[in-house]
Design an enzyme around this catalytic site. Sequence first.
Site, short mmCIF file in Angstrom:
data_model
loop_
_atom_site.label_atom_id
_atom_site.label_comp_id
_atom_site.label_asym_id
_atom_site.label_seq_id
_atom_site.Cartn_x
_atom_site.Cartn_y
_atom_site.Cartn_z
N CYS A 121 -13.78 2.77 -28.72
CA CYS A 121 -15.09 3.38 -28.98
C CYS A 121 -15.76 3.64 -27.65
O CYS A 121 -16.68 2.92 -27.24
CB CYS A 121 -15.94 2.45 -29.82
SG CYS A 121 -15.20 2.18 -31.40
N ARG A 163 -6.66 2.75 -15.67
CA ARG A 163 -6.71 3.37 -14.35
C ARG A 163 -7.40 4.73 -14.34
O ARG A 163 -7.93 5.14 -13.32
CB ARG A 163 -5.31 3.45 -13.72
CG ARG A 163 -4.71 2.06 -13.50
CD ARG A 163 -3.46 2.06 -12.63
NE ARG A 163 -3.74 2.45 -11.27
CZ ARG A 163 -3.47 3.61 -10.75
NH1 ARG A 163 -2.89 4.55 -11.48
NH2 ARG A 163 -3.77 3.89 -9.50
N ARG A 179 2.95 -1.73 -5.94
CA ARG A 179 3.09 -0.48 -6.68
C ARG A 179 4.46 0.18 -6.47
O ARG A 179 5.07 0.67 -7.41
CB ARG A 179 1.98 0.47 -6.20
CG ARG A 179 1.86 1.73 -7.04
CD ARG A 179 0.92 2.73 -6.34
NE ARG A 179 -0.33 2.16 -5.91
CZ ARG A 179 -1.43 2.07 -6.64
NH1 ARG A 179 -1.44 2.52 -7.87
NH2 ARG A 179 -2.54 1.54 -6.15
N GLY A 202 0.77 -1.23 0.00
CA GLY A 202 0.00 0.00 0.00
C GLY A 202 0.80 1.28 0.00
O GLY A 202 0.22 2.38 0.02
N1 LLP Z 1 -1.25 -7.20 -0.42
C1 LLP Z 1 -2.56 -7.35 -0.65
C2 LLP Z 1 -3.29 -8.33 0.12
C3 LLP Z 1 -3.21 -6.57 -1.60
O1 LLP Z 1 -4.51 -6.72 -1.80
C4 LLP Z 1 -2.47 -5.62 -2.35
C5 LLP Z 1 -3.11 -4.79 -3.37
C6 LLP Z 1 -1.09 -5.50 -2.11
C7 LLP Z 1 -0.52 -6.29 -1.12
C8 LLP Z 1 -0.21 -4.54 -2.85
O2 LLP Z 1 -0.57 -3.21 -2.66
P1 LLP Z 1 0.36 -2.03 -3.27
O3 LLP Z 1 1.66 -2.07 -2.54
O4 LLP Z 1 0.53 -2.33 -4.71
O5 LLP Z 1 -0.43 -0.81 -3.03
N2 LLP Z 1 -5.70 -1.80 -9.14
C9 LLP Z 1 -5.51 -0.76 -8.14
C10 LLP Z 1 -4.75 -1.25 -6.94
C11 LLP Z 1 -5.40 -2.43 -6.26
C12 LLP Z 1 -4.59 -2.95 -5.10
C13 LLP Z 1 -5.07 -4.29 -4.72
N3 LLP Z 1 -4.35 -4.91 -3.65
C14 LLP Z 1 -4.80 0.42 -8.79
O6 LLP Z 1 -4.52 0.36 -9.98
O7 LLP Z 1 -4.57 1.42 -8.14
#
Ligand code: LLP
Length: 432
Positions: A362, A331, A294, A249
């Site tokens: 489209c 996104r 991310r 996150g």
């Molecule tokens: N761990 C779990 C259990 C998760 O559900 C997620 C992301 C992560 C780790 C990794 O989170 P990060 O470090 O990437 O923030 N599609 C959305 C983001 C969805 C995140 C889902 N879970 C976007 O494009 O912003």
Amino acid sequence: MFVSEDLAVNSQGHLTIGGADTVELAEKYGTPLYVMDEDLIRKNLRRFHDSMNKYYNGMGEVHFASKAFSCMEMCRIVASEGDGLDAVSIGELYTAVKAGFPMEKVGFHGNNKTDAELRYCLEVGVGHIIVDNIPELRRLEAIAKDMGKKPLIMFRIKPGIDAHTHKAVLTGQIDSKFGFALETGEAFEAVKEAVSCENVEFYGVHCHIGSQIFDIEPFEAAAKTMLGFIAKVKNELGYEIKGLNLGGGFGIKYLTEHDPKPFEEFIERVSAVVREQCAQLGIAQPRMYIEPGRSIVGPAGITLYTVGARKVIPDIRTYISIDGGMPDNPRYILYESEYEAVVANKAGEPRDEKVTIAGRCCESGDLIGENMALQHAESGDILAVLATGAYNFSMAMTYNRLQRPAVVFVRDGESRIGVKRESLDDIIRNDV
Ligand code: LLP
């Protein structure tokens, strides 16, 4: 000058990534094209695992969240750095297996895992399964018995923390489809059942409060809450929880004005909270896991497009159309996510126009962004959208039967294909 540290402008005025000229990459591989800077990915992984070693006595593990960007080459990179993976589907697991990833370093997630997925986890020796609900626990117990295995499990917990981010990527609050709630006693009751299971070993607890979070406080609060729960389980059930997974996150810089704190600071502060709480509550320090996605790959990727039509609507806006759009980057249409863009072959010039970058589907909402600062873009120019390394390739689709772009990795100015561009035959592969 740019949102990502690995981007620069060379003597020809072209944008470079990881030392490679983006205009040359576009010529060589075609567009749209995802470009990933391998050194930056490696550097980001190291920043996380080095700070876990430094601030958490080497008792931490980094599991890259493969949902952010999954392909075999990425799995190889993560493996070679000695880190683990978070996988959330049999497809992500299969990718890791085929890449020769050490599966004991994989945590498997999902709020609705299938029996086939649970069986596959046991077959390939996944390190731990993060159980989401009681029916899943019971199914896993039966499958493990049937297969003569005893997997390690963690529980996905909703710690009731409100992180300030987009509602579509918030996950830690009670009204979430993920995991067991703490406030209602649901999590505690579930632990009681898990510790008495004969065919699974209850190892740890997991939480993930959301994505693209800039503040450290919600992570500290989540860690505190989770340790309170670990202490309750110890005191009331006499059971010692050994693993604490705090999810991912960590926010990244998409726009110049974004100012995310260094990852090291997150790890330092959260580690301090964990150590203090353990001492205060009289519990042993758990092994700590984090799952950044991310923050590892987002800043390391860009997408290259070729500019097509330029449409000026007087007093309204200027549309710059590109040869990709929502299928390779959904996104904006999903979250109104903002990006910065650069005309790669004019990267040294000022970005003194404000434009809307439109995709080729489209669909009027098919935009990369509105009101974006850009150099004067004309047909044939190469456009680079920055910080697209996370949740772009992994969320790509084939709407309008567009072929998904190739992924190229660059390192020391050299490039190589990581994922081939889809062919027209790929588009009809499963048609009968
Ligand atoms: N761990 C779990 C259990 C998760 O559900 C997620 C992301 C992560 C780790 C990794 O989170 P990060 O470090 O990437 O923030 N599609 C959305 C983001 C969805 C995140 C889902 N879970 C976007 O494009 O912003």
